[in-house]
Design an enzyme around this catalytic site. Structure first.
Site, PDB file in Angstrom:
ATOM      1  N   LYS A 119      40.089 106.231 128.165  1.00 44.51           N
ATOM      2  CA  LYS A 119      40.215 107.149 127.025  1.00 44.51           C
ATOM      3  C   LYS A 119      39.372 108.410 127.214  1.00 44.51           C
ATOM      4  CE  LYS A 119      42.823 104.247 124.877  1.00 44.51           C
ATOM      5  NZ  LYS A 119      44.252 104.529 124.750  1.00 44.51           N
TER       6      LYS A 119
ATOM      7  N   ASP B  16      50.052 103.177 128.503  1.00 38.65           N
ATOM      8  CA  ASP B  16      49.067 103.778 127.583  1.00 38.65           C
ATOM      9  C   ASP B  16      48.876 105.288 127.763  1.00 38.65           C
ATOM     10  OD1 ASP B  16      47.203 103.164 125.416  1.00 38.65           O
ATOM     11  OD2 ASP B  16      45.592 103.627 126.810  1.00 38.65           O
TER      12      ASP B  16
ATOM     13  N   SER C  18      47.175 103.420 118.804  1.00 37.00           N
ATOM     14  CA  SER C  18      46.667 102.169 119.354  1.00 37.00           C
ATOM     15  C   SER C  18      47.126 100.980 118.503  1.00 37.00           C
ATOM     16  CB  SER C  18      45.140 102.215 119.385  1.00 37.00           C
ATOM     17  OG  SER C  18      44.719 103.351 120.108  1.00 37.00           O
TER      18      SER C  18
ATOM     19  N   ARG D 235      41.932  91.431 123.972  1.00 35.75           N
ATOM     20  CA  ARG D 235      42.691  92.146 125.010  1.00 35.75           C
ATOM     21  C   ARG D 235      42.829  91.342 126.289  1.00 35.75           C
ATOM     22  NH1 ARG D 235      44.690  97.553 123.730  1.00 35.75           N
ATOM     23  NH2 ARG D 235      43.860  97.909 121.662  1.00 35.75           N
TER      24      ARG D 235
ATOM     25  N   CYS E 187      50.187  99.886 118.148  1.00 36.48           N
ATOM     26  CA  CYS E 187      51.457 100.147 117.452  1.00 36.48           C
ATOM     27  C   CYS E 187      52.666  99.995 118.372  1.00 36.48           C
ATOM     28  CB  CYS E 187      51.432 101.535 116.814  1.00 36.48           C
ATOM     29  SG  CYS E 187      50.257 101.643 115.454  1.00 36.48           S
TER      30      CYS E 187
ATOM     31  N   TYR F  71      32.661  97.515 125.066  1.00 36.91           N
ATOM     32  CA  TYR F  71      34.105  97.387 124.797  1.00 36.91           C
ATOM     33  C   TYR F  71      34.919  98.389 125.628  1.00 36.91           C
ATOM     34  CZ  TYR F  71      38.640  97.865 122.698  1.00 36.91           C
ATOM     35  OH  TYR F  71      39.996  97.961 122.541  1.00 36.91           O
TER      36      TYR F  71
ATOM     37  N   ARG G 108      37.085 100.440 119.684  1.00 31.85           N
ATOM     38  CA  ARG G 108      36.591 101.807 119.803  1.00 31.85           C
ATOM     39  C   ARG G 108      35.845 102.188 118.521  1.00 31.85           C
ATOM     40  NH1 ARG G 108      40.110 105.034 119.309  1.00 31.85           N
ATOM     41  NH2 ARG G 108      41.975 103.756 119.166  1.00 31.85           N
TER      42      ARG G 108
ATOM     43  N   HIS H 274      48.843 110.158 125.111  1.00 25.44           N
ATOM     44  CA  HIS H 274      48.690 108.725 124.824  1.00 25.44           C
ATOM     45  C   HIS H 274      50.084 108.097 124.805  1.00 25.44           C
ATOM     46  CE1 HIS H 274      46.840 105.543 121.853  1.00 25.44           C
ATOM     47  NE2 HIS H 274      46.779 105.135 123.093  1.00 25.44           N
TER      48      HIS H 274
HETATM   49  P1  GDP Z   1      49.768  99.289 121.879  1.00 24.26           P
HETATM   50  O1  GDP Z   1      48.348  99.069 121.525  1.00 24.26           O
HETATM   51  O2  GDP Z   1      50.318 100.567 121.330  1.00 24.26           O
HETATM   52  O3  GDP Z   1      50.031  99.123 123.329  1.00 24.26           O
HETATM   53  O4  GDP Z   1      50.590  98.167 121.112  1.00 24.26           O
HETATM   54  P2  GDP Z   1      51.089  96.710 121.597  1.00 24.26           P
HETATM   55  O5  GDP Z   1      52.382  96.816 122.322  1.00 24.26           O
HETATM   56  O6  GDP Z   1      49.981  96.015 122.291  1.00 24.26           O
HETATM   57  O7  GDP Z   1      51.358  96.037 120.195  1.00 24.26           O
HETATM   58  C1  GDP Z   1      50.371  95.970 119.192  1.00 24.26           C
HETATM   59  C2  GDP Z   1      50.755  94.937 118.167  1.00 24.26           C
HETATM   60  O8  GDP Z   1      51.994  95.319 117.563  1.00 24.26           O
HETATM   61  C3  GDP Z   1      50.961  93.552 118.774  1.00 24.26           C
HETATM   62  O9  GDP Z   1      50.432  92.582 117.911  1.00 24.26           O
HETATM   63  C4  GDP Z   1      52.456  93.435 118.876  1.00 24.26           C
HETATM   64  O10 GDP Z   1      52.878  92.105 118.781  1.00 24.26           O
HETATM   65  C5  GDP Z   1      52.957  94.297 117.705  1.00 24.26           C
HETATM   66  N1  GDP Z   1      54.264  94.917 118.013  1.00 24.26           N
HETATM   67  C6  GDP Z   1      54.615  95.579 119.147  1.00 24.26           C
HETATM   68  N2  GDP Z   1      55.911  95.981 119.105  1.00 24.26           N
HETATM   69  C7  GDP Z   1      56.404  95.571 117.915  1.00 24.26           C
HETATM   70  C8  GDP Z   1      57.686  95.679 117.276  1.00 24.26           C
HETATM   71  O11 GDP Z   1      58.644  96.233 117.804  1.00 24.26           O
HETATM   72  N3  GDP Z   1      57.789  95.138 116.019  1.00 24.26           N
HETATM   73  C9  GDP Z   1      56.739  94.513 115.406  1.00 24.26           C
HETATM   74  N4  GDP Z   1      56.934  94.013 114.194  1.00 24.26           N
HETATM   75  N5  GDP Z   1      55.518  94.367 115.986  1.00 24.26           N
HETATM   76  C10 GDP Z   1      55.348  94.901 117.215  1.00 24.26           C
HETATM   77  P1  PGA Z   2      46.191 100.658 123.070  1.00 24.35           P
HETATM   78  O1  PGA Z   2      44.939 101.017 124.003  1.00 24.35           O
HETATM   79  O2  PGA Z   2      46.768 101.999 122.774  1.00 24.35           O
HETATM   80  O3  PGA Z   2      47.004  99.804 123.964  1.00 24.35           O
HETATM   81  O4  PGA Z   2      45.770  99.964 121.822  1.00 24.35           O
HETATM   82  C1  PGA Z   2      43.626 100.949 123.635  1.00 24.35           C
HETATM   83  C2  PGA Z   2      43.239 101.966 122.586  1.00 24.35           C
HETATM   84  O5  PGA Z   2      44.008 102.930 122.350  1.00 24.35           O
HETATM   85  O6  PGA Z   2      42.158 101.802 122.032  1.00 24.35           O
HETATM   86 MN    MN Z   3      45.667 103.417 123.848  1.00 27.36          MN
HETATM   87 MN    MN Z   4      48.611  98.915 124.843  1.00 29.51          MN
END
Ligand code: GDP
Ligand code: PGA
Ligand code: MN
Ligand code: MN
Length: 609
Positions: free
Chosen positions: A232, A299, A274, A391, A276, A223, A83, A252
């Site tokens: 989004k 999400d 994002s 992704r 996290c 993207y 983004r 979110h």
């Molecule tokens: P989203 O973008 O908020 O959906 O986050 P994701 O679930 O896709 O995770 C983003 C990154 O954080 C990935 O590389 C995961 O492996 C890492 N991650 C997710 N949960 C945890 C956790 O509980 N602990 C740690 N250390 N890393 C995490």
């Molecule tokens: P994410 O979704 O929260 O899983 O990273 C895409 C974004 O927020 O850009």
């Molecule tokens: Mn998101």
């Molecule tokens: Mn995600």
């Protein structure tokens, strides 16, 4: 507009009787000058045609069907990977309504600039018309949209991520539906003999929301977050404005269902910035015996107060757009099962020699692969095989732990909301808010290190209120006030309890203090037990934190000291946050609800700051 045989859609069987859509499609075709117009049906035949064409054009590589059936690899232009927050605009009529956290431009001025960019921008290309609905087609008032795009990659991805196609269009015709017009172009017309490239895009990018008109214009990027406009742009930025006007919440947040060994059932929503941890938490495989997680969304959550006074959430999406690196059998086995079924698009990961995908953190490291940049890659390479924001895009229906309530347009009553961010220091593993207003304060002051999900520096701590900083479609001060109002107007006893989590605190050596992933079930258990009046907590200046014995640590590979560090509330560290929070709140001037200043005063007093 009257029938004009020069208009490219004439004679196409799928063209619509919906005059509003027809008029808009004509207007856009006139401006952008595509070679042809394709009305998307969403059928399997269409998917096959589209993906075959994407393979032929070099955008897609078909994966080995024994590994991932009906699945594809794509590599973006190396500059178009995330983004673009500095190119994202909220073009409200009045600049004040955009607020201090968004980019603003006068809507007329923006339209003039973008109309110039759009003029002839689809020459040599197909213009696709994608009718879609965010949320259920059977909802009381379905949330329709139409995306016009010149990217087949976007159409294929939209088919995974949103309910789209002929049945949506037919319903829109039946009810004469209003819809969010969402215009997208990669911004690379095929003129003057210019050959197409595998990932067309433009150095000039605009991701623009017109909140009053409920309209989206996007230019220059392919993207996901910039180009799949239902996600989004609509379901967060435009929907947050609708939600403010109509008294609901567009957030979110992931949504999950948690069942205890005793059969106690809770629905939890969680907002993390994002990259996290939302997708991972949404599909959590608990490490504690007898606990069960089922997924509803990873999400976005749309939440409304139901007739019974509880807050009901639906996931408006139809797929997962998940961060690939770090996903593996241990961290997220349910995501692995989801993508195993196939029907997925992988962008900016590595392609293995046997026609599968690979990324950092996945098992079975290949001896050789082709990196996302199209270069030879081996385990000895200095460069990553996959972009950190690479992704997978995969149908939610394939998730082995999808909760059946996913299909219920009424949604699920949320028992707890978790806010969370990525902080090396200061923020303990879990904190319970005293009440809704305190929880809103926690959300409004949420801080997190920036990630690769947005273009820019990674690892910089910033305030990311409710994990919505890039997605609030209006003045964030008014958004905080909206949250406060939801608390005031409703029965506090029926609203979700609010918690704040941090999976990312580090020890002195820089390692994560908390193992995370499946072990996060221990924190969810504590959350449930707090709501049931069972678990102990200590009251600290920032809220209620688990007593060392109240968190289930059976079988957890962590020393007592490490656990204490993960749970610690360090008064000095928190005192250092105060000036930052003060500066953050000052940005909003009169738009900041006074009760948030009162919360800050209370925190200061308790810290002795
Ligand atoms: P989203 O973008 O908020 O959906 O986050 P994701 O679930 O896709 O995770 C983003 C990154 O954080 C990935 O590389 C995961 O492996 C890492 N991650 C997710 N949960 C945890 C956790 O509980 N602990 C740690 N250390 N890393 C995490
Ligand atoms: P994410 O979704 O929260 O899983 O990273 C895409 C974004 O927020 O850009
Ligand atoms: Mn998101
Ligand atoms: Mn995600």
């Amino acid at each position: 507009m009257t029938a004009d045989t020069t208009q490219p859609h004439i004679g196409q069987s799928a063209a619509t009787t919906h005059e509003g859509i027809l008029a808009w499609v004509d207007e856009v075709a006139e401006l952008t000058q595509p070679d042809r117009v394709h009305w998307c049906t969403g059928s399997d035949e269409e998917w096959t045609e589209l993906t075959d064409a994407l393979v032929a054009s070099g955008t897609f590589t078909r994966l080995n069907a024994d590994k991932k059936p009906n699945s594809f690899h794509a590599a973006s232009d190396p500059t178009d990977v995330a983004r673009v927050e500095d190119r994202t605009f909220i073009c409200s009529v009045d600049e004040k309504d955009c607020g201090p956290t968004n980019n603003w431009m006068d809507p007329q001025e923006m339209k003039a600039i973008m109309t110039d960019l759009y003029r002839g921008c689809m020459r040599g290309r197909t213009m696709y018309v994608v009718p879609f609905v965010m949320g259920h087609l059977e909802a009381d008032s379905p949330m329709f949209g139409v995306e016009i795009t010149d990217s087949a990659y976007v159409v294929a991805s939209m088919r995974v991520m949103a309910r789209m196609g002929s049945n949506v269009l037919r319903r829109m015709e039946e009810v004469g539906a209003t819809f969010v017009p969402a215009l997208h172009s990669v911004g690379m017309p095929l003129v003057d003999g210019r050959a197409d490239v595998s990932w067309p895009c433009n150095d000039t990018k605009y991701i623009v929301q017109f909140p009053e008109e409920r309209m989206i214009w996007s230019f220059g990027s392919g993207y996901g977050g910039n180009a799949l406009l239902g996600k989004k742009c609509y379901a967060l930025r435009i929907a947050s404005v609708m939600a403010r006007d109509e008294g609901w919440l567009a957030e979110h947040m992931l949504i999950l269902k948690l069942t205890s060994p005793e059969g106690v059932r809770k629905y939890i929503a969680a907002a993390f910035p994002s990259a996290c941890g939302k997708t991972n938490l949404a599909m959590l495989a608990p490490t504690i015996p007898g606990w069960k997680v089922e997924t509803l969304g990873d999400d976005i959550a749309w939440m409304r107060i139901g007739d019974d006074g509880r807050l009901y959430a639906v996931n408006p999406e139809f797929g997962f757009f998940g961060v690939a690196p770090g996903t593996n059998e241990l961290t997220n086995p349910n995501a692995m099962r989801t993508i195993d079924i196939g029907n997925s698009v992988f962008t900016n990961v590595a392609l293995t020699d046997d026609g599968d995908v690979w990324w950092e953190g996945l098992e079975n490291t290949p001896a050789h692969a082709t990196s996302w940049k199209g270069e030879d890659w081996t385990p000895d390479s200095d460069e990553l095989s996959s972009h950190p924001n690479s992704r997978y895009c995969t149908p939610i229906k394939q998730c082995p732990i999808l909760a059946p309530e996913y299909d219920d347009p009424r949604g699920v009553p949320i028992d707890a909301i978790l806010f969370g961010g990525r902080r090396k220091t200061t923020v303990p593993l879990v904190t319970e808010a005293r009440d809704w207003t305190h929880g809103t304060f926690m959300g409004a002051t949420l801080s997190s290190e920036t990630t690769a999900a947005a273009v820019g520096q990674v690892g910089v701590v910033r305030r990311d209120p409710m994990a919505m900083l890039p997605f609030i479609g209006y003045n964030a001060g008014d958004y905080f006030n909206h949250w406060i109002t939801v608390g005031k107007d409703n029965d506090a006893a029926k609203l979700p309890k609010i918690f704040y989590v941090n999976w990312f605190r580090r020890d002195e050596d820089g390692g994560f203090l908390w193992p995370g992933f499946g072990e996060n079930s221990r924190v969810l258990k504590w959350v449930v037990e707090r709501m049931e009046g069972q678990a102990e907590a200590v009251e600290t200046p920032i809220g209620y934190v688990p007593t060392p014995g109240s968190l289930d640590t059976d079988g957890l590979d962590m020393t007592e000291e490490e656990l204490a560090q993960a749970l610690a509330v360090d008064v000095e560290e928190w005192k250092a946050e105060i000036p930052q929070i003060t500066e953050w709140f000052e940005k909003f001037g009169e738009n900041l609800p006074a009760v948030l200043w009162t919360e800050l005063d209370g925190l200061k007093a308790r810290l002795g700051a």
